[in-house]
Design a protein around this motif. Structure first.
Motif, mmCIF file in Angstrom:
data_model
loop_
_atom_site.group_PDB
_atom_site.id
_atom_site.type_symbol
_atom_site.label_atom_id
_atom_site.label_comp_id
_atom_site.label_asym_id
_atom_site.label_seq_id
_atom_site.Cartn_x
_atom_site.Cartn_y
_atom_site.Cartn_z
ATOM 1 N N LYS A 155 0.711 -1.165 0.038
ATOM 2 C CA LYS A 155 -0.025 0.035 -0.055
ATOM 3 C C LYS A 155 1.008 1.224 0.040
ATOM 4 O O LYS A 155 1.884 1.355 0.696
ATOM 5 N N GLY A 194 -1.073 4.449 -1.033
ATOM 6 C CA GLY A 194 -1.838 5.155 -0.616
ATOM 7 C C GLY A 194 -3.291 5.016 -0.629
ATOM 8 O O GLY A 194 -3.567 3.410 -0.421
ATOM 9 N N GLY A 195 -4.223 5.553 -0.932
ATOM 10 C CA GLY A 195 -5.714 5.107 -0.975
ATOM 11 C C GLY A 195 -5.896 4.024 -1.871
ATOM 12 O O GLY A 195 -6.838 3.219 -1.606
ATOM 13 N N ASP A 240 -6.107 0.785 -0.127
ATOM 14 C CA ASP A 240 -7.124 0.646 0.452
ATOM 15 C C ASP A 240 -8.300 0.187 -0.292
ATOM 16 O O ASP A 240 -9.337 -0.811 -0.279
ATOM 17 N N ARG A 248 0.316 11.687 2.644
ATOM 18 C CA ARG A 248 1.793 11.782 1.732
ATOM 19 C C ARG A 248 2.118 13.393 1.641
ATOM 20 O O ARG A 248 1.315 14.056 1.573
ATOM 21 N N LYS A 269 -1.271 17.695 -1.966
ATOM 22 C CA LYS A 269 -1.946 17.397 -0.452
ATOM 23 C C LYS A 269 -1.956 18.720 0.298
ATOM 24 O O LYS A 269 -2.376 18.872 1.138
ATOM 25 N N GLY A 308 3.499 11.608 8.058
ATOM 26 C CA GLY A 308 3.459 11.276 6.777
ATOM 27 C C GLY A 308 5.052 11.468 6.331
ATOM 28 O O GLY A 308 5.995 11.807 6.856
ATOM 29 N N GLY A 322 7.367 9.159 8.367
ATOM 30 C CA GLY A 322 7.276 7.686 7.970
ATOM 31 C C GLY A 322 5.971 7.191 7.838
ATOM 32 O O GLY A 322 5.108 8.014 7.589
ATOM 33 N N TYR A 323 5.822 6.012 7.720
ATOM 34 C CA TYR A 323 4.462 5.464 7.354
ATOM 35 C C TYR A 323 4.189 4.416 8.357
ATOM 36 O O TYR A 323 4.851 3.568 8.662
ATOM 37 N N ASP A 324 3.090 4.630 9.212
ATOM 38 C CA ASP A 324 2.818 3.681 10.260
ATOM 39 C C ASP A 324 1.213 3.398 10.331
ATOM 40 O O ASP A 324 0.580 4.243 10.917
ATOM 41 N N LEU A 330 -9.630 9.586 1.592
ATOM 42 C CA LEU A 330 -10.010 8.738 2.510
ATOM 43 C C LEU A 330 -10.015 9.062 3.725
ATOM 44 O O LEU A 330 -10.766 8.762 4.703
ATOM 45 N N TYR A 333 -12.284 8.403 7.036
ATOM 46 C CA TYR A 333 -11.757 7.615 8.363
ATOM 47 C C TYR A 333 -11.913 8.738 9.621
ATOM 48 O O TYR A 333 -12.438 8.331 10.544
HETATM 49 P P1 ADP Z 1 -3.696 9.256 -1.290
HETATM 50 O O1 ADP Z 1 -4.244 7.911 -1.837
HETATM 51 O O2 ADP Z 1 -3.552 10.427 -2.332
HETATM 52 O O3 ADP Z 1 -2.597 9.048 -0.663
HETATM 53 P P2 ADP Z 1 -6.024 8.985 0.233
HETATM 54 O O4 ADP Z 1 -6.730 9.985 1.368
HETATM 55 O O5 ADP Z 1 -7.007 8.529 -0.680
HETATM 56 O O6 ADP Z 1 -4.533 9.899 -0.354
HETATM 57 O O7 ADP Z 1 -5.329 7.660 1.008
HETATM 58 C C1 ADP Z 1 -4.241 7.904 2.212
HETATM 59 C C2 ADP Z 1 -4.222 6.611 2.681
HETATM 60 O O8 ADP Z 1 -2.821 6.370 3.356
HETATM 61 C C3 ADP Z 1 -5.105 6.284 4.068
HETATM 62 O O9 ADP Z 1 -5.525 5.154 4.315
HETATM 63 C C4 ADP Z 1 -4.157 6.930 5.137
HETATM 64 O O10 ADP Z 1 -4.510 6.602 6.309
HETATM 65 C C5 ADP Z 1 -3.078 6.394 4.618
HETATM 66 N N1 ADP Z 1 -1.853 7.001 5.036
HETATM 67 C C6 ADP Z 1 -1.325 8.347 4.598
HETATM 68 N N2 ADP Z 1 -0.121 8.726 5.146
HETATM 69 C C7 ADP Z 1 0.204 7.833 6.157
HETATM 70 C C8 ADP Z 1 1.205 7.354 6.900
HETATM 71 N N3 ADP Z 1 2.267 8.275 7.171
HETATM 72 N N4 ADP Z 1 1.020 6.407 7.953
HETATM 73 C C9 ADP Z 1 0.055 5.555 7.810
HETATM 74 N N5 ADP Z 1 -0.910 5.751 6.744
HETATM 75 C C10 ADP Z 1 -0.793 6.705 6.089
#
Ligand code: ADP
Length: 477
Positions: free
Chosen positions: A15, A17-18, A21, A296, A301, A324, A350-352, A377, A381
């Motif tokens: 994954k 980004g969105g 999901d 991100r 954004k 992010g 980071g990504y968590d 998204l 959420y």
């Molecule tokens: P995009 O697809 O353009 O990145 P969206 O809002 O559609 O934007 O989806 C972003 C997804 O990524 C969501 O599930 C969000 O919770 C997740 N996300 C973004 N940054 C992080 C992060 N640093 N750590 C965990 N989840 C993240």
């Protein structure tokens, strides 16, 4: 109906980004409605390690010069998969869009295999009626269908983000197994390059994107160069909103939270605040509103607008948390802001996934100041978790958040805050409105409640996609 999704991400394995999901939720929602939806993905090492591989179904002596390849049948819980196993292209560490040296070939190979499955089916005789590609990595799928031999399955392309287009030099045409006559404006050519997304949007039988407002914007000035093509294809373009996967995003059951809560027990949300503050090094101040961005770090954004408001937020007594990664300049600027205001501003670079869940359960406001947002998204959420989204009125943000105003507060439809101009001042003014409402706990809880009650399930979007397939098959019949 039998449908094959063609995609590059699938939560929780891969994954960015969105898209990841959506790929996890939408096909399962369609299967729950009785349709045979399967998915073709690259056999990333993370996927091979995690899903149950059942065997090989089709093999190819060579795929685009990368050597032998095969398609594996596999099963993620509740979702049958086809995995393109081509070790040269896919068996290596890194994200799906790393390794630019063969990025085009990797996803062209995926698209070529999708078209093959669409025409020939697998070795058990399963053949999809619909091939449904997602974003630029799947963009050449309709091209291989259009320029290939034999029966033509119906093709659909969904735009999750039109900013990412997959443009590669024309010299790659032969290497990508595209015929020379495909290289025209009617085919894969885009301003002298090969355009993956452009090809898909030109050649697919029908198109969708992830919100009605974004569907309009990409035909006007938000199409990143594809506006006129989108306007031309307006008759076959639909906007269908994404949903929330309640199996993953439910504060009453979320394993990442220290305290579970729901509409009937809002007070149980509170322990999640102090847990989050502690984890991020913010003061455990029960009265400071927590503003958070989970995003991100990318210019689209709009997080630079948040940076412009750091002093303003702190001066108003708020806390700011940012989760992010992305643009190094933005990462550095958030780090500096956190150093300037220890205990008040926190930057998690980071990504968590777990921390993101905790952020929605702890924050008072989720900031989504995007310049462009196809659907988004995090604002969904946020609503499910009782955090109030503060968003720029664009794309899916405009379609899924009802901005607080005297009227919407009066008739109890408000679910968030909105602003229009993409500048720091306009965001600052919306922050003022949020701060004013925060000081009125009764009305705040009303907006929070309305958001938690919002219905953003996947069944409705799944039915909309199924209707779209059905009308396509009817037209072809
Ligand atoms: P995009 O697809 O353009 O990145 P969206 O809002 O559609 O934007 O989806 C972003 C997804 O990524 C969501 O599930 C969000 O919770 C997740 N996300 C973004 N940054 C992080 C992060 N640093 N750590 C965990 N989840 C993240």
């Amino acid at each position: 109906m039998s449908v094959l999704f063609v995609a590059s991400e699938l939560f929780p394995y891969v994954k960015v980004g969105g898209l990841g999901d959506v790929m996890a939720a939408l096909p399962r929602a369609m299967r729950a409605l009785g349709h045979d939806v399967r998915m073709l993905l690259p056999a990333y090492p993370e996927l091979l390690a995690a899903v149950e591989v059942q065997g090989q179904t089709v093999a190819f002596p060579d795929l685009m010069g990368g050597g032998p390849a095969r398609i594996l049948r596999a099963e993620a819980p509740g979702l049958p998969l086809y995995l393109l196993d081509q070790p040269t292209f896919f068996d290596r560490p890194g994200g799906p869009y790393d390794h630019p040296e063969d990025l085009a070939k990797r996803f062209a190979a995926l698209c070529w295999v999708a078209a093959h499955l669409g025409r020939e089916g697998d070795s058990e005789g399963w053949r999809p009626q619909i091939l449904h590609g997602h974003d630029w990595p799947a963009g050449l799928m309709p091209a291989y269908v259009a320029y290939g031999p034999g029966p033509r399955p119906a093709t659909v392309m969904t735009i999750h983000n039109i900013a990412f287009q997959g443009r590669f030099p024309a010299s790659m045409l032969d290497g990508l197994w595209l015929p020379h006559h495909a290289f025209t404006p009617e085919g894969v050519e885009f301003h002298g390059d090969i355009g993956f997304l452009k090809a898909g949007l030109k050649l697919a039988d029908c198109l969708s994107t992830v919100s009605p407002t974004y569907a309009r914007e990409i035909q006007m000035d938000g199409g990143h160069g594809l506006e006129s093509l989108m306007a031309h294809r307006n008759g076959v373009l639909q906007g269908i909103l994404n949903g929330v996967d309640r199996a993953v995003w439910n504060p009453a059951k979320d394993p990442h939270l220290v305290s579970h809560y729901d509409l009937k027990h809002p007070a149980r949300r509170v322990p999640n605040r102090s847990d989050f503050q502690r984890r991020l090094g913010l003061h455990e101040d029960p009265d400071a509103p927590i503003f958070t961005a989970v995003s991100r770090l990318d210019v689209l954004k709009g997080l630079d607008l948040v940076l412009e408001n750091v002093d303003h937020l702190v001066a108003q007594g708020a806390q700011l948390a940012q989760l992010g990664q992305g643009e190094p300049l933005l990462e550095a600027a958030f780090r500096q802001a956190a150093q300037r205001y220890p205990g008040r501003v926190s930057a998690f670079i980071g990504y968590d996934e777990a921390l993101a869940h905790r952020a929605f359960a702890a924050s008072d406001v989720i900031l989504v100041p995007s310049r462009q947002e196809p659907c988004g998204l995090t604002q969904l959420y946020a609503q499910a978790y009782g955090a109030i989204p503060l968003v720029r009125r664009t794309g899916g943000l405009a379609d899924t958040v009802v901005g607080a105003s005297p009227e919407t507060l009066q008739n109890d439809t408000a679910t968030g805050f909105q602003f229009d101009e993409a500048n720091g001042w306009a965001l600052g003014e919306a922050i003022n409105r949020a701060m004013a409402l925060f000081r009125d706990p009764v009305t705040w809880r009303q907006v929070q409640r309305r958001g938690m009650m919002a219905e953003f399930g996947w069944e409705h979007p799944a039915r909309a996609y199924l209707d779209l397939y059905a009308s396509l098959l009817l037209k072809g019949a």
